[in-house]
Design a protein around this motif. Structure first.
Motif, PDB file in Angstrom:
ATOM      1  N   ASP A  27      33.503  52.238  13.801  1.00 38.49           N
ATOM      2  CA  ASP A  27      33.518  51.733  12.431  1.00 38.49           C
ATOM      3  C   ASP A  27      33.852  50.216  12.695  1.00 38.49           C
ATOM      4  O   ASP A  27      34.902  49.951  13.417  1.00 38.49           O
ATOM      5  N   ASP A  28      33.014  49.215  12.423  1.00 39.76           N
ATOM      6  CA  ASP A  28      33.076  47.980  12.516  1.00 39.76           C
ATOM      7  C   ASP A  28      33.376  47.049  11.215  1.00 39.76           C
ATOM      8  O   ASP A  28      32.429  46.981  10.300  1.00 39.76           O
ATOM      9  N   ILE A  29      34.644  46.548  11.209  1.00 43.62           N
ATOM     10  CA  ILE A  29      34.893  45.940  10.062  1.00 43.62           C
ATOM     11  C   ILE A  29      34.408  44.397   9.941  1.00 43.62           C
ATOM     12  O   ILE A  29      34.728  43.794  10.916  1.00 43.62           O
ATOM     13  N   VAL A  30      33.642  44.204   9.126  1.00 44.24           N
ATOM     14  CA  VAL A  30      32.957  42.949   9.025  1.00 44.24           C
ATOM     15  C   VAL A  30      33.081  42.169   7.930  1.00 44.24           C
ATOM     16  O   VAL A  30      33.961  42.689   6.811  1.00 44.24           O
ATOM     17  N   THR A  31      32.636  41.036   7.846  1.00 44.52           N
ATOM     18  CA  THR A  31      32.894  40.019   6.525  1.00 44.52           C
ATOM     19  C   THR A  31      31.232  39.885   6.077  1.00 44.52           C
ATOM     20  O   THR A  31      30.578  39.458   6.765  1.00 44.52           O
ATOM     21  N   CYS A  32      31.242  39.986   4.779  1.00 45.63           N
ATOM     22  CA  CYS A  32      30.049  39.886   4.040  1.00 45.63           C
ATOM     23  C   CYS A  32      29.967  38.481   3.726  1.00 45.63           C
ATOM     24  O   CYS A  32      30.865  37.896   3.000  1.00 45.63           O
ATOM     25  N   GLU A  33      28.726  38.027   3.650  1.00 45.77           N
ATOM     26  CA  GLU A  33      28.525  36.431   3.360  1.00 45.77           C
ATOM     27  C   GLU A  33      27.588  36.587   1.941  1.00 45.77           C
ATOM     28  O   GLU A  33      27.970  35.734   1.065  1.00 45.77           O
ATOM     29  N   ASP A  34      26.642  37.737   1.666  1.00 43.36           N
ATOM     30  CA  ASP A  34      26.089  37.664   0.591  1.00 43.36           C
ATOM     31  C   ASP A  34      25.720  39.173   0.148  1.00 43.36           C
ATOM     32  O   ASP A  34      25.506  40.057   1.207  1.00 43.36           O
ATOM     33  N   VAL A  35      25.389  39.188  -0.933  1.00 38.84           N
ATOM     34  CA  VAL A  35      24.775  40.797  -1.414  1.00 38.84           C
ATOM     35  C   VAL A  35      23.793  40.683  -2.465  1.00 38.84           C
ATOM     36  O   VAL A  35      23.237  39.471  -3.202  1.00 38.84           O
ATOM     37  N   SER A  36      22.661  41.583  -2.426  1.00 40.16           N
ATOM     38  CA  SER A  36      21.701  41.652  -3.479  1.00 40.16           C
ATOM     39  C   SER A  36      21.370  43.111  -3.878  1.00 40.16           C
ATOM     40  O   SER A  36      22.136  43.899  -3.459  1.00 40.16           O
ATOM     41  N   ARG A  37      20.710  43.139  -4.655  1.00 38.01           N
ATOM     42  CA  ARG A  37      20.607  44.651  -5.245  1.00 38.01           C
ATOM     43  C   ARG A  37      19.872  45.724  -4.108  1.00 38.01           C
ATOM     44  O   ARG A  37      19.681  46.655  -4.122  1.00 38.01           O
ATOM     45  N   GLY A  38      19.400  45.049  -3.203  1.00 33.68           N
ATOM     46  CA  GLY A  38      18.710  45.642  -2.000  1.00 33.68           C
ATOM     47  C   GLY A  38      19.367  45.730  -0.654  1.00 33.68           C
ATOM     48  O   GLY A  38      19.128  46.582   0.199  1.00 33.68           O
ATOM     49  N   GLY A  39      20.658  45.130  -0.573  1.00 29.64           N
ATOM     50  CA  GLY A  39      21.142  45.012   0.706  1.00 29.64           C
ATOM     51  C   GLY A  39      22.350  44.005   0.837  1.00 29.64           C
ATOM     52  O   GLY A  39      22.702  43.502  -0.283  1.00 29.64           O
ATOM     53  N   LEU A  40      22.672  43.537   1.838  1.00 31.26           N
ATOM     54  CA  LEU A  40      23.732  42.573   2.124  1.00 31.26           C
ATOM     55  C   LEU A  40      23.488  41.888   3.483  1.00 31.26           C
ATOM     56  O   LEU A  40      22.699  42.233   4.189  1.00 31.26           O
ATOM     57  N   CYS A  41      24.364  40.893   3.505  1.00 32.24           N
ATOM     58  CA  CYS A  41      24.309  40.226   4.756  1.00 32.24           C
ATOM     59  C   CYS A  41      25.667  40.054   5.462  1.00 32.24           C
ATOM     60  O   CYS A  41      26.795  39.838   4.753  1.00 32.24           O
ATOM     61  N   PHE A  42      25.940  40.346   6.874  1.00 28.89           N
ATOM     62  CA  PHE A  42      27.260  40.505   7.286  1.00 28.89           C
ATOM     63  C   PHE A  42      27.360  39.598   8.756  1.00 28.89           C
ATOM     64  O   PHE A  42      26.477  39.658   9.399  1.00 28.89           O
ATOM     65  N   LYS A  43      28.443  39.342   9.083  1.00 29.44           N
ATOM     66  CA  LYS A  43      28.795  38.736  10.572  1.00 29.44           C
ATOM     67  C   LYS A  43      29.538  39.700  11.147  1.00 29.44           C
ATOM     68  O   LYS A  43      30.635  40.318  10.706  1.00 29.44           O
ATOM     69  N   SER A  44      29.257  39.769  12.504  1.00 28.38           N
ATOM     70  CA  SER A  44      29.897  40.534  13.357  1.00 28.38           C
ATOM     71  C   SER A  44      30.047  40.252  14.852  1.00 28.38           C
ATOM     72  O   SER A  44      29.092  39.482  14.935  1.00 28.38           O
ATOM     73  N   ARG A  45      30.871  40.558  15.645  1.00 27.31           N
ATOM     74  CA  ARG A  45      30.876  40.380  17.137  1.00 27.31           C
ATOM     75  C   ARG A  45      30.138  41.375  17.779  1.00 27.31           C
ATOM     76  O   ARG A  45      29.747  41.331  19.009  1.00 27.31           O
ATOM     77  N   LYS A  46      29.551  42.368  17.193  1.00 29.18           N
ATOM     78  CA  LYS A  46      28.893  43.571  17.896  1.00 29.18           C
ATOM     79  C   LYS A  46      27.425  43.183  17.736  1.00 29.18           C
ATOM     80  O   LYS A  46      26.981  42.663  16.705  1.00 29.18           O
ATOM     81  N   PRO A  47      26.670  43.416  18.876  1.00 30.83           N
ATOM     82  CA  PRO A  47      25.464  43.113  19.178  1.00 30.83           C
ATOM     83  C   PRO A  47      24.416  44.308  18.313  1.00 30.83           C
ATOM     84  O   PRO A  47      23.943  45.373  19.193  1.00 30.83           O
ATOM     85  N   TYR A  48      24.177  44.166  17.305  1.00 29.29           N
ATOM     86  CA  TYR A  48      23.334  45.038  16.603  1.00 29.29           C
ATOM     87  C   TYR A  48      21.926  44.722  16.640  1.00 29.29           C
ATOM     88  O   TYR A  48      21.547  43.541  16.927  1.00 29.29           O
ATOM     89  N   ALA A  49      20.876  45.780  16.587  1.00 29.85           N
ATOM     90  CA  ALA A  49      19.675  45.425  17.096  1.00 29.85           C
ATOM     91  C   ALA A  49      18.784  45.835  15.538  1.00 29.85           C
ATOM     92  O   ALA A  49      19.226  46.392  14.870  1.00 29.85           O
ATOM     93  N   GLU A  50      17.625  45.059  15.411  1.00 30.80           N
ATOM     94  CA  GLU A  50      16.887  45.260  14.262  1.00 30.80           C
ATOM     95  C   GLU A  50      16.289  46.677  14.234  1.00 30.80           C
ATOM     96  O   GLU A  50      16.119  47.325  15.427  1.00 30.80           O
ATOM     97  N   ASN A  51      16.276  47.284  12.982  1.00 30.39           N
ATOM     98  CA  ASN A  51      15.874  48.565  12.861  1.00 30.39           C
ATOM     99  C   ASN A  51      16.794  49.512  13.144  1.00 30.39           C
ATOM    100  O   ASN A  51      16.316  50.987  13.537  1.00 30.39           O
TER     101      ASN A  51
END
Length: 301
Positions: A230-254
């Motif tokens: 469980d990674d607690i992050v901060t959202c920067e923006d949202v839309s009806r199809g998703g959202l954008c967040f910042k994290s220190r964890k190295p996520y990968a695409e897909n």
């Protein structure tokens, strides 16, 4: 106008848990778990503790199906204490967002929905098709805020004198103890009196409404995965199809995840299946900016 009850039949009183994301009249971004009190093929009557203005756009998400839609705030139709009831209309009216078969208006009823309106600023006249929600807002406020092509901005409009009066739909609101509401079995003291004052202080309306428009945000979310937990992050923006967040964890695409947004520790949170579709490394902040898309047909849990 149609006889009493005809136009009411196109509006169904029903409570559905929803999430509303937008900004208030002071420009502060908010994310609010609330409910509908009225459903229409054109939109809904929703309750909010925030003061909002006509013509602004919001993102509305059903918490039972996780479906999202962009809506336009038509106007205020009720108030009780610090709780406001607003009529909102879908920007894309082609989809059956509520999954309900609303009565199809007859040719005569459709004809009576065409009303002559006059701009209070330039006095330009225009015949428009007024939906049930717009009719409610008009009757409560004795006018409605809508975009005027001649003025190039949103102005306050009134109907022509020849249009007869009708009775607005009554909206009942049940006061809350916790997140805003009490159970159906508990009796509310009295129905909300629908006597909201008009507020003709509109902002300019954007003519080109983009698909999946983004709304700036600043709230916590929980990104859940087998790799990072469980990674607690901060959202920067949202839309009806998703959202954008910042994290220190190295996520990968897909990368497949589950996300709860907004997230409140210790409370019931709803997680939705999603996928990381874009990752940007922010070296100066030692963080990663991640774009998230909800998976089609995903259910929250």
């Amino acid at each position: 106008m149609p006889p009493e009850g005809v136009r009411r039949s196109s509006r169904i009183p029903k409570e559905i848990a929803i999430l509303v994301v937008g900004s208030d009249i002071e420009g502060k971004v908010f994310s609010e778990q609330t409910k509908t009190v009225l459903l229409s093929r054109h939109g809904a009557g929703i309750v909010s503790r925030y003061k909002l203005s006509a013509e602004q756009e919001l993102i509305l998400r059903r918490l039972d199906t996780n479906k999202e839609a962009e809506v336009r705030l038509v106007g205020q139709i009720g108030v009780e204490g610090e709780l406001y009831t607003y009529g909102v209309a879908f920007l894309d009216s082609t989809k059956n967002f509520w999954g309900i078969q609303f009565p199809t208006p007859s040719a005569e009823e459709q004809e009576t929905q065409i009303v002559l309106m006059e701009c209070g600023s330039c006095q330009m006249h225009e015949s428009v098709e007024q939906s049930d929600l717009e009719s409610d807002v008009y009757l409560v406020n004795e006018g409605i805020v809508r975009f005027c092509k001649n003025c190039g901005s949103s102005t306050f409009w009134k109907r022509g004198a020849e249009d007869a009066e009708e009775t607005p739909v009554a909206v009942e609101m049940v006061q809350s103890r916790s997140m805003g509401w009490v159970d159906e079995e508990e009796q509310a003291p009295s129905p909300v009196v629908v006597v909201a004052p008009a507020e003709p202080v509109p902002a300019g309306r954007r003519e080109n409404r983009r698909k999946h428009g983004r709304t700036k945000a600043n709230f916590k979310a929980c990104v859940r995965s087998f790799v990072h937990g469980d990674d607690i992050v901060t959202c920067e923006d949202v839309s009806r199809g998703g959202l954008c967040f910042k994290s220190r964890k190295p996520y990968a695409e897909n990368f497949k995840i589950e996300v709860a947004a907004p997230y409140t520790p210790g409370m019931q949170n709803f997680f939705t299946a999603a996928e990381i579709v874009h990752v940007q490394e922010l070296k100066s902040e030692k963080k990663f900016r991640c774009g998230v898309a909800y998976l089609k047909g995903a259910k929250h849990r």
